[in-house]
Design a protein around this motif. Structure first.
Motif, PDB file in Angstrom:
ATOM      1  N   CYS A  84      -5.090  79.904 -38.636  1.00  0.00           N
ATOM      2  CA  CYS A  84      -5.999  78.825 -39.002  1.00  0.00           C
ATOM      3  C   CYS A  84      -5.380  78.197 -40.243  1.00  0.00           C
ATOM      4  N   HIS A  85      -6.015  77.179 -40.827  1.00  0.00           N
ATOM      5  CA  HIS A  85      -5.503  76.711 -42.115  1.00  0.00           C
ATOM      6  C   HIS A  85      -6.588  76.744 -43.176  1.00  0.00           C
TER       7      HIS A  85
ATOM      8  N   ASP B 127     -13.011  71.893 -40.378  1.00  0.00           N
ATOM      9  CA  ASP B 127     -11.564  71.684 -40.467  1.00  0.00           C
ATOM     10  C   ASP B 127     -11.063  72.249 -41.794  1.00  0.00           C
ATOM     11  N   ASP B 128     -10.759  73.569 -41.868  1.00  0.00           N
ATOM     12  CA  ASP B 128     -10.704  74.469 -40.738  1.00  0.00           C
ATOM     13  C   ASP B 128     -11.309  75.816 -41.123  1.00  0.00           C
TER      14      ASP B 128
ATOM     15  N   GLY C 101     -12.158  77.739 -38.137  1.00  0.00           N
ATOM     16  CA  GLY C 101     -11.033  78.394 -37.479  1.00  0.00           C
ATOM     17  C   GLY C 101     -10.695  79.722 -38.112  1.00  0.00           C
TER      18      GLY C 101
ATOM     19  N   GLU D  41      -1.768  72.577 -44.421  1.00  0.00           N
ATOM     20  CA  GLU D  41      -1.631  72.041 -43.070  1.00  0.00           C
ATOM     21  C   GLU D  41      -1.855  70.532 -43.075  1.00  0.00           C
TER      22      GLU D  41
ATOM     23  N   GLU E 250      -3.911  79.661 -32.282  1.00  0.00           N
ATOM     24  CA  GLU E 250      -4.488  79.016 -33.459  1.00  0.00           C
ATOM     25  C   GLU E 250      -5.850  78.420 -33.122  1.00  0.00           C
TER      26      GLU E 250
ATOM     27  N   ASP F  47      -8.105  75.421 -34.631  1.00  0.00           N
ATOM     28  CA  ASP F  47      -8.170  74.308 -35.580  1.00  0.00           C
ATOM     29  C   ASP F  47      -8.759  73.074 -34.912  1.00  0.00           C
TER      30      ASP F  47
END
Length: 443
Positions: free
Chosen positions: A261-262, A274-275, A278, A307, A331, A333
């Motif tokens: 994820c970021h 975002d994110d 994630g 990211e 991932e 995201d």
């Protein structure tokens, strides 16, 4: 094996690979709630992103991950300043605007110029060389919502490439309609790109209602004039970094499964969909997979930095771990709405593995789809370098670009029921992968 026998076998596997959440399991919600509440916006290279790395390391450690580490790197970042825009003629109208990441800088008093309207990105590309000298370009393009988010690629080119093209044609500034599908007066930010030799010019995005207004005015055929102030700066050598943690498998000789994820976010909202979502999904799912029983393979979680400004975290991870073989990468995201399809890139020898995953997900109503896997920005470099297997769990993106890169990216937009569905889908996949002792390959 007959078709009936195969169906019965797959049905049995579905039951065997279902993962049951512990009653009241709130791991995912606790992560995204904690990150957005205790840290908030996490612009790449900022002090807030640094606090987020420390927060992430502490949280992963507390959750029982091993080898938790911050892996630092530096970036060319963007430091936001004052963002203002006002239409001066033929009517005076304030515009809700945000600077794009890597926008050029105006003087503190701003700039003024004739606003040249382009109905689309293609119309800007067709403009003659030098035709925008001393002028401000405006790019219109109304993105439409769809389930898989595929419109973001073509419509997003106006943001990613439009400012540089306008600069090459002589523009002193550029404004675009936000790359988004909402009708709120919230502009959508995001990074733009400047090819070598192109000097950055001030570049911003206005909200969709303001863009509609500009389009109506342009249709009258009268000259337009704009005042634009964007005082943010492109700043080199800012600190960023990745955070990693492992759930060790029983056989350390097997290449790990990487889930990513970021950690960074844009600074307008709190980075919930975002994110933060994630990071919550992949982490909670990895823990749930381990809780289902001992795993053979290690699952590694990567919370990537930077990211949003160009995928620097993914590149840094691939470089730092180039000599460590990986098996497969995934991932999350794309928000927190329900997973509805799955795509896989697996070697022919792993067909049975893919069938087991598809069968388990099918019982949740998640369909197997064809087409290219994407992987994601944070795992793309390691997939590319090591030619890894990939699994994409496709989420419903119908409302994602209503919120993406806006002030509305906040925790209240996450539906806990759909968040849980994501965790369950991911946990099923990771349980199957984590128990696969045979080779896993992408080709």
């Amino acid at each position: 094996m007959t078709s009936l026998a195969r169906a019965l076998a797959l049905s049995a596997l579905v039951s065997a690979t279902a993962v049951t959440a512990a009653p009241g399991d709130s791991t995912a919600w606790d992560i995204v709630s904690g990150l957005t509440t205790e840290i908030g916006p996490r612009l790449a290279g900022s002090e807030a992103e640094a606090r987020a790395r420390d927060w992430a390391k502490a949280r992963l450690t507390a959750l029982g991950f091993s080898n938790v580490a911050i892996e630092p790197f530096t970036i060319k970042g963007y430091v936001r300043g004052e963002d203002r825009a006002r239409l001066l003629a033929p009517y005076q109208q304030p515009l809700a605007i945000t600077a794009l990441g890597y926008s050029g800088t105006t003087p503190a008093k701003g700039i003024e110029g004739e606003l040249v309207y382009f109905a689309s990105f293609d119309a800007l590309k067709a403009a003659p060389a030098g035709s925008l000298t001393g002028k401000i370009a405006y790019i219109d393009h109304a993105m439409k919502a769809n389930q898989d988010g595929s419109g973001y690629g073509p419509y997003g080119n106006a943001r990613r490439q439009g400012p540089a093209i306008a600069a090459q044609k002589g523009a002193i500034g550029v404004v675009i309609r936000s790359i988004g599908t909402d009708n709120h007066r919230n502009p959508h930010t995001g990074a733009t790109n400047w090819p070598d030799g192109v000097k950055p010019i001030p570049a911003g995005a206005i909200s969709n209602p303001d863009a509609d207004n500009v389009a109506r005015i342009a249709a009258k055929g009268q000259p337009m004039r704009l005042s634009l102030t964007l005082t943010g700066t492109i700043t080199d050598k800012l600190p960023s970094g990745n955070v990693i943690g492992d759930l060790p498998g029983s056989n350390p000789s097997l290449p790990p499964i990487l889930v990513a994820c970021h950690l960074d976010s844009w600074d307008l909202g709190t980075g919930a969909i975002d994110d933060g979502a994630g990071c919550a999904i992949v982490t909670a799912a990895a823990l749930r997979a381990r809780a289902s029983g001992p795993l053979v393979r290690t699952i590694r979680v990567l919370w990537a930095g930077t990211e949003e400004l160009g995928g620097f975290g993914g590149e840094a991870y691939a470089k730092a771990h180039a000599t460590q073989p990986h098996a497969l990468a995934m991932e999350s995201d794309f928000g927190a709405d329900r997973v509805w399809n799955v795509k896989m890139k697996l070697a022919p020898a792993n067909k049975a593995l893919g069938d087991r995953i598809a069968a388990s997900l099918a019982s949740m109503g998640i369909v197997r789809a064809t087409g290219e896997t994407d992987g994601g920005t944070d795992v793309g470099p390691i997939i590319r370098d090591q030619k890894l297997a990939v699994i994409d769990l496709g989420q419903d993106g119908t409302r994602y670009f209503d919120l993406h890169h806006t002030p509305d990216d906040t925790l209240d937009k996450i539906d806990p029921v759909q968040l849980e569905q994501n965790v369950e889908a991911w946990a099923r996949v990771l349980t199957i992968l984590g128990n696969e002792a045979g080779p896993i390959s992408g080709e």
